[in-house]
Structures are given as structure tokens and as C-alpha cells.
Design a protein around this motif. Structure first.
Motif, PDB file in Angstrom:
ATOM      1  N   ALA A   1       0.818  -1.211   0.000  1.00 60.86           N
ATOM      2  CA  ALA A   1       0.000   0.000   0.000  1.00 60.86           C
ATOM      3  C   ALA A   1       0.852   1.262   0.000  1.00 60.86           C
ATOM      4  O   ALA A   1       0.456   2.286  -0.570  1.00 60.86           O
TER       5      ALA A   1
ATOM      6  N   ARG B   1       1.703   1.930  -3.599  1.00 58.37           N
ATOM      7  CA  ARG B   1       0.501   2.443  -4.277  1.00 58.37           C
ATOM      8  C   ARG B   1       0.256   3.904  -3.931  1.00 58.37           C
ATOM      9  O   ARG B   1       0.029   4.747  -4.817  1.00 58.37           O
ATOM     10  N   ASN B   2       0.310   4.224  -2.654  1.00 59.44           N
ATOM     11  CA  ASN B   2      -0.025   5.571  -2.209  1.00 59.44           C
ATOM     12  C   ASN B   2       0.992   6.615  -2.673  1.00 59.44           C
ATOM     13  O   ASN B   2       0.666   7.802  -2.741  1.00 59.44           O
TER      14      ASN B   2
ATOM     15  N   GLY C   1      -3.714   6.438  -7.498  1.00 61.82           N
ATOM     16  CA  GLY C   1      -4.252   5.352  -8.311  1.00 61.82           C
ATOM     17  C   GLY C   1      -4.272   4.044  -7.548  1.00 61.82           C
ATOM     18  O   GLY C   1      -4.313   4.014  -6.313  1.00 61.82           O
ATOM     19  N   ASN C   2      -4.223   2.949  -8.285  1.00 65.82           N
ATOM     20  CA  ASN C   2      -4.353   1.633  -7.651  1.00 65.82           C
ATOM     21  C   ASN C   2      -3.288   0.671  -8.154  1.00 65.82           C
ATOM     22  O   ASN C   2      -3.549  -0.499  -8.412  1.00 65.82           O
TER      23      ASN C   2
ATOM     24  N   ASP D   1      -2.051  -3.102  -6.909  1.00 67.66           N
ATOM     25  CA  ASP D   1      -3.371  -3.371  -6.346  1.00 67.66           C
ATOM     26  C   ASP D   1      -3.205  -4.212  -5.075  1.00 67.66           C
ATOM     27  O   ASP D   1      -2.779  -5.369  -5.139  1.00 67.66           O
TER      28      ASP D   1
ATOM     29  N   ASP E   1      -9.486  -0.304   2.347  1.00 64.81           N
ATOM     30  CA  ASP E   1      -8.732  -1.508   1.991  1.00 64.81           C
ATOM     31  C   ASP E   1      -9.140  -2.674   2.882  1.00 64.81           C
ATOM     32  O   ASP E   1      -9.259  -3.818   2.413  1.00 64.81           O
TER      33      ASP E   1
END
Length: 238
Positions: free
Chosen positions: A12, A15-16, A20-21, A24, A55
Motif C-alpha cells: 500500500a 501504491r499511495n 491510483g491503484n 493493487d 482496503d
């Protein structure tokens, strides 16, 4: 065999960092399950620096193995846990600005608070684990608070392992024996890795579960995620 729960917080973080993602988190977690892990751990913090509350909700909907949600039981966290109803909640006394968990509960000084929050989670049918230092008194205190398990904070073991593994493991064996005497299940986590995990599990063969994130996700950069999960599981095979 001791179960492996993989902490996906670091996925995560990546991602952060871009929005976006990608990557995933949910896909990564279901892949980790498919590769053989027996659980997924997340630690949502109030600043949402990595795992977010949404999440946790998304993971609960798709995971086939156990979901372990860890964190400081502030009101918003407690409400989330009771909403999602994971298999396990791990209570960790980390400050909001802590980089990572850095101490276990004083289960004696915080007995009244822990009793109340443990009771609330258990009423929801959630197994409760309390994060403690390797101190038999803190383990006994967790039992008195009504916990189902303790998770031993293993940073000191990892830091001392290379210099003297016998000395490093000794307080953990003592704490683990107290947990067994008190009828508590036993978890371990923090800085466990491919170098020190096997010895820890061999010396405490009644260990129920380890939760590993940073080292495992880092190793996956070199070995690949599927292979890395297999390597960690191999360390836990007796």
C-alpha cells in the motif's frame, strides 16, 4: 506448522506514493493467499499512510484465509473492526506518529482499558491478540484482560540474533512458556526474516502464527512474491 500471515502494508505504501491503484493491494493479497500464506495482516493507521480503512473492507470481502487487523484501538479503529469482523484483531499501542510499532502493551497499567476493548471485540466473535514485550508478567496481564492470544514483539530478538541467538531467544521462550501456562495462543512479529525465523519457530514449537511484512515484501523484490512466500513457509516447516 506455524501459520504465516503476510502484512501487506508496504504494498500500500508503493501504491499511495503515486496515487491510483498500482500496485493493487487486494490483488496482491489474494495472490499471496494463492501462493500458500495462511493469512493476511493489515495495520491501518489514522493518517492512512499505507493501508486505508476501505482496503480493510475490500480485503474482508475477498479473502479466503484469515484476516488479521492490527492497530491501536482508538474509537475509529474499534468501530472499523466491529464492522468488518476479521478473524483476529491484534491490539498494538503505537502512537499516531510512530514509523512502526516499537513497544508492547503494559497490560498491568492498562488492564481496565484492555479488558473493556477485548470484551467488545470478543462479543463480535473476533479472536483478540495483545502485542506485548517478551515479559512473562505482561503475558500474564494479557490473560487477565481476557485476550485469546499474545503476539510477542520480536524486534529485540532480531537485533540480537546475529551476535548471540541463544541469548536473544531466552526471554521469548520464557514469555512463550507463560503464554502456554496461561492458556493463551501465541503469535510473533516484527523484524522476523529468512535469517532468524527458522530458529525462532524451532525453539518455540507451539507458536501459532507469525506476521511478517517489511522483510518479506523486500525479499520479494529479489526472489519474486510466490517464491518468497514459499521460502518463508519453508522456515516454519518442522
Amino acid at each position: 506448522m506455524t501459520k504465516l500471515s503476510v502484512n501487506v502494508n508496504k504494498i500500500a505504501v508503493i501504491r499511495n506514493s503515486r496515487g491510483g491503484n498500482l500496485p493493487d493491494v487486494v490483488r496482491a493479497a489474494t495472490d499471496i493467499e494463492r501462493f500458500g500464506a495462511e493469512g493476511i495482516t493489515v495495520h491501518p493507521r489514522p493518517d492512512a499512510r499505507h493501508i486505508r480503512y476501505d482496503d480493510v473492507r475490500a480485503l474482508k470481502r475477498v479473502l479466503a484465509t484469515e484476516l488479521n487487523v492490527e492497530g491501536n484501538p482508538v474509537p475509529s479503529f474499534a468501530d472499523l473492526v466491529c464492522e468488518v469482523v476479521p478473524a483476529q484483531v491484534t491490539l498494538v499501542p503505537d502512537a499516531p506518529d510512530a514509523i512502526t510499532s516499537n513497544a508492547g502493551w503494559d497490560t498491568i497499567r492498562n488492564r481496565a482499558f484492555l479488558r473493556d476493548i477485548v470484551a467488545r471485540f470478543r462479543e463480535c466473535g473476533i479472536r483478540v491478540s495483545v502485542f506485548v514485550d517478551p515479559d512473562p508478567a505482561m503475558v500474564a496481564g494479557a490473560a487477565e484482560c481476557g485476550a485469546d492470544r499474545v503476539e510477542l514483539y520480536t524486534e529485540a530478538y532480531a537485533a540480537q540474533y546475529a551476535a548471540d541467538r541463544e541469548r536473544a531467544i531466552a526471554p521469548y521462550v520464557a514469555a512463550a512458556e507463560e503464554a502456554r501456562r496461561a492458556g493463551l495462543g501465541l503469535n510473533g512479529g516484527h523484524d522476523l526474516n529468512l535469517d532468524n525465523l527458522r530458529y525462532f519457530a524451532e525453539r518455540i514449537p507451539w507458536l501459532d502464527e507469525v506476521s511478517i511484512g517489511h522483510a518479506l515484501i523486500s525479499d520479494a523484490l529479489y526472489y519474486g512474491l510466490e517464491n518468497t512466500v514459499s521460502l518463508y513457509k519453508r522456515c516454519l516447516t518442522r
